[in-house]
Design a protein around this motif. Structure first.
Motif, mmCIF file in Angstrom:
data_model
loop_
_atom_site.group_PDB
_atom_site.id
_atom_site.type_symbol
_atom_site.label_atom_id
_atom_site.label_comp_id
_atom_site.label_asym_id
_atom_site.label_seq_id
_atom_site.Cartn_x
_atom_site.Cartn_y
_atom_site.Cartn_z
ATOM 1 N N TYR A 119 0.822 -1.202 0.000
ATOM 2 C CA TYR A 119 0.000 0.000 0.000
ATOM 3 C C TYR A 119 0.859 1.257 0.000
ATOM 4 O O TYR A 119 1.884 1.330 0.684
ATOM 5 C CB TYR A 119 -0.926 -0.001 1.222
ATOM 6 C CG TYR A 119 -1.661 -1.310 1.397
ATOM 7 C CD1 TYR A 119 -2.626 -1.707 0.475
ATOM 8 C CD2 TYR A 119 -1.374 -2.162 2.458
ATOM 9 C CE1 TYR A 119 -3.292 -2.906 0.607
ATOM 10 C CE2 TYR A 119 -2.032 -3.372 2.600
ATOM 11 C CZ TYR A 119 -2.989 -3.739 1.679
ATOM 12 O OH TYR A 119 -3.645 -4.941 1.807
ATOM 13 N N TYR A 120 0.419 2.240 -0.771
ATOM 14 C CA TYR A 120 1.085 3.534 -0.840
ATOM 15 C C TYR A 120 0.055 4.598 -0.451
ATOM 16 O O TYR A 120 -0.973 4.736 -1.106
ATOM 17 C CB TYR A 120 1.595 3.810 -2.256
ATOM 18 C CG TYR A 120 2.725 2.911 -2.694
ATOM 19 C CD1 TYR A 120 4.049 3.354 -2.685
ATOM 20 C CD2 TYR A 120 2.475 1.612 -3.131
ATOM 21 C CE1 TYR A 120 5.089 2.530 -3.094
ATOM 22 C CE2 TYR A 120 3.502 0.779 -3.538
ATOM 23 C CZ TYR A 120 4.813 1.246 -3.518
ATOM 24 O OH TYR A 120 5.834 0.417 -3.915
ATOM 25 N N ASN A 121 0.359 5.322 0.593
ATOM 26 C CA ASN A 121 -0.516 6.416 1.001
ATOM 27 C C ASN A 121 -0.205 7.630 0.134
ATOM 28 O O ASN A 121 0.888 8.200 0.213
ATOM 29 C CB ASN A 121 -0.313 6.745 2.477
ATOM 30 C CG ASN A 121 -1.384 7.679 3.001
ATOM 31 O OD1 ASN A 121 -1.906 8.528 2.275
ATOM 32 N ND2 ASN A 121 -1.716 7.542 4.271
ATOM 33 N N ILE A 122 -1.144 8.006 -0.713
ATOM 34 C CA ILE A 122 -0.920 9.112 -1.653
ATOM 35 C C ILE A 122 -0.542 10.386 -0.918
ATOM 36 O O ILE A 122 0.271 11.189 -1.404
ATOM 37 C CB ILE A 122 -2.191 9.333 -2.509
ATOM 38 C CG1 ILE A 122 -2.491 8.080 -3.330
ATOM 39 C CG2 ILE A 122 -2.029 10.543 -3.422
ATOM 40 C CD1 ILE A 122 -3.829 8.100 -4.061
ATOM 41 N N ARG A 123 -1.071 10.556 0.270
ATOM 42 C CA ARG A 123 -0.789 11.761 1.049
ATOM 43 C C ARG A 123 0.703 11.882 1.391
ATOM 44 O O ARG A 123 1.233 12.989 1.524
ATOM 45 C CB ARG A 123 -1.625 11.764 2.333
ATOM 46 C CG ARG A 123 -1.853 13.135 2.929
ATOM 47 C CD ARG A 123 -2.782 13.062 4.126
ATOM 48 N NE ARG A 123 -4.106 12.577 3.772
ATOM 49 C CZ ARG A 123 -5.059 13.336 3.266
ATOM 50 N NH1 ARG A 123 -4.824 14.625 3.030
ATOM 51 N NH2 ARG A 123 -6.244 12.836 2.965
ATOM 52 N N ASP A 124 1.379 10.751 1.512
ATOM 53 C CA ASP A 124 2.809 10.760 1.836
ATOM 54 C C ASP A 124 3.649 11.391 0.731
ATOM 55 O O ASP A 124 4.805 11.781 0.959
ATOM 56 C CB ASP A 124 3.310 9.335 2.087
ATOM 57 C CG ASP A 124 2.748 8.731 3.359
ATOM 58 O OD1 ASP A 124 2.274 9.496 4.221
ATOM 59 O OD2 ASP A 124 2.790 7.493 3.492
ATOM 60 N N TYR A 125 3.096 11.490 -0.471
ATOM 61 C CA TYR A 125 3.849 12.010 -1.616
ATOM 62 C C TYR A 125 3.505 13.456 -1.934
ATOM 63 O O TYR A 125 4.029 14.025 -2.895
ATOM 64 C CB TYR A 125 3.620 11.107 -2.836
ATOM 65 C CG TYR A 125 4.141 9.712 -2.588
ATOM 66 C CD1 TYR A 125 5.468 9.387 -2.859
ATOM 67 C CD2 TYR A 125 3.326 8.747 -2.020
ATOM 68 C CE1 TYR A 125 5.957 8.116 -2.589
ATOM 69 C CE2 TYR A 125 3.800 7.474 -1.745
ATOM 70 C CZ TYR A 125 5.116 7.172 -2.028
ATOM 71 O OH TYR A 125 5.607 5.908 -1.750
ATOM 72 N N SER A 126 2.644 14.050 -1.135
ATOM 73 C CA SER A 126 2.284 15.443 -1.347
ATOM 74 C C SER A 126 3.435 16.360 -0.951
ATOM 75 O O SER A 126 4.046 16.194 0.106
ATOM 76 C CB SER A 126 1.038 15.792 -0.524
ATOM 77 O OG SER A 126 0.763 17.169 -0.623
#
Length: 238
Positions: A34-41
């Protein structure tokens, strides 16, 4: 199979820690990450959405965190990027079978009112669960991923467990019975107790045809009835 899931809510996928898929993961038949999209903001507040240009209700996911999370997943996963969105092709069993042949897949779960159009150039296909609105792509991703993974050899106990299921041949599944033989004055059909495998096969085929005709006329009209199907439907003994 390796599946990477890009989402704002990774915790929603804990369902895959249990039951059949959970056991398949323990056996290393499937790998879910799983990749939390928020982590890449890059936004200091980890914001991933903004107001749409031109006005309108709701918020739209911005392209930067989406694209960067896709690129991060691509470092380990070379699979197709599948976006769960309303403009996509409606998911069905045929699509599940095709996707189950892939070694790698990446699922992107949208949220809010959708995603910035510029993110689409990093997406290979868009899939919809149906003509209705969900609160987020996660709700669509879970049943789609489940239906794909269960087709991978070894995930189910026996391969035949899914060979005669609904939609596998364009028909709804025939009725199933188990013990007791009589319950509330209703008996199991005699043919299923006969031990005559050919008659059982024909009875099941007839029931599938009749149930599909009654409940899913859209499926039934696309069927190419065989000579045997026509004969079975006319046989009052079944």
């Amino acid at each position: 199979m390796r599946i990477s899931i890009l989402t704002l809510f990774p915790e929603m996928f804990s369902i895959f820690d249990h039951s059949i898929i959970g056991r398949a993961r323990e056996k290393d038949l499937v790998n879910l990450e799983y990749y939390n999209i928020r982590d890449y903001s890059l936004n200091k507040h980890k914001k991933v959405d903004d107001y749409p240009y031109g006005g309108g209700a709701g918020m739209v996911m911005t392209p930067q965190p989406i694209i960067d999370s896709i690129k991060a997943a691509k470092e380990k996963n070379s699979g197709k990027v599948i976006f769960l969105g309303p403009r996509g092709k409606t998911f069905n069993q045929e699509m599940a079978q095709e996707l189950s042949k892939e070694e790698n897949l990446i699922f992107l779960c949208g949220h809010y009112e959708g995603i910035d159009e510029r993110a689409y150039k990093h997406i290979d296909m868009e899939v919809s669960l149906g003509d209705f609105v969900l609160t987020g792509g996660e709700m669509a991703a879970i049943p789609i991923i489940d239906s794909v993974l269960r087709l991978i050899p070894g995930v189910l106990g026996k391969e035949e467990s899914f060979m005669d299921e609904s939609y596998s041949d364009g028909l709804l599944e025939y009725p199933q019975y188990t013990r007791p033989e009589v319950y509330e004055d209703e008996r199991v059909p005699e043919v299923l107790l006969s031990g005559h495998h050919e008659n059982i096969r024909k009875w099941r085929r007839k029931q599938s045809l009749l149930i599909t005709k009654e409940r899913r006329k859209d499926l039934y009209k696309n069927l190419q009835l065989t000579k045997e199907d026509i004969k079975i439907l006319k046989d009052d003994r079944l």
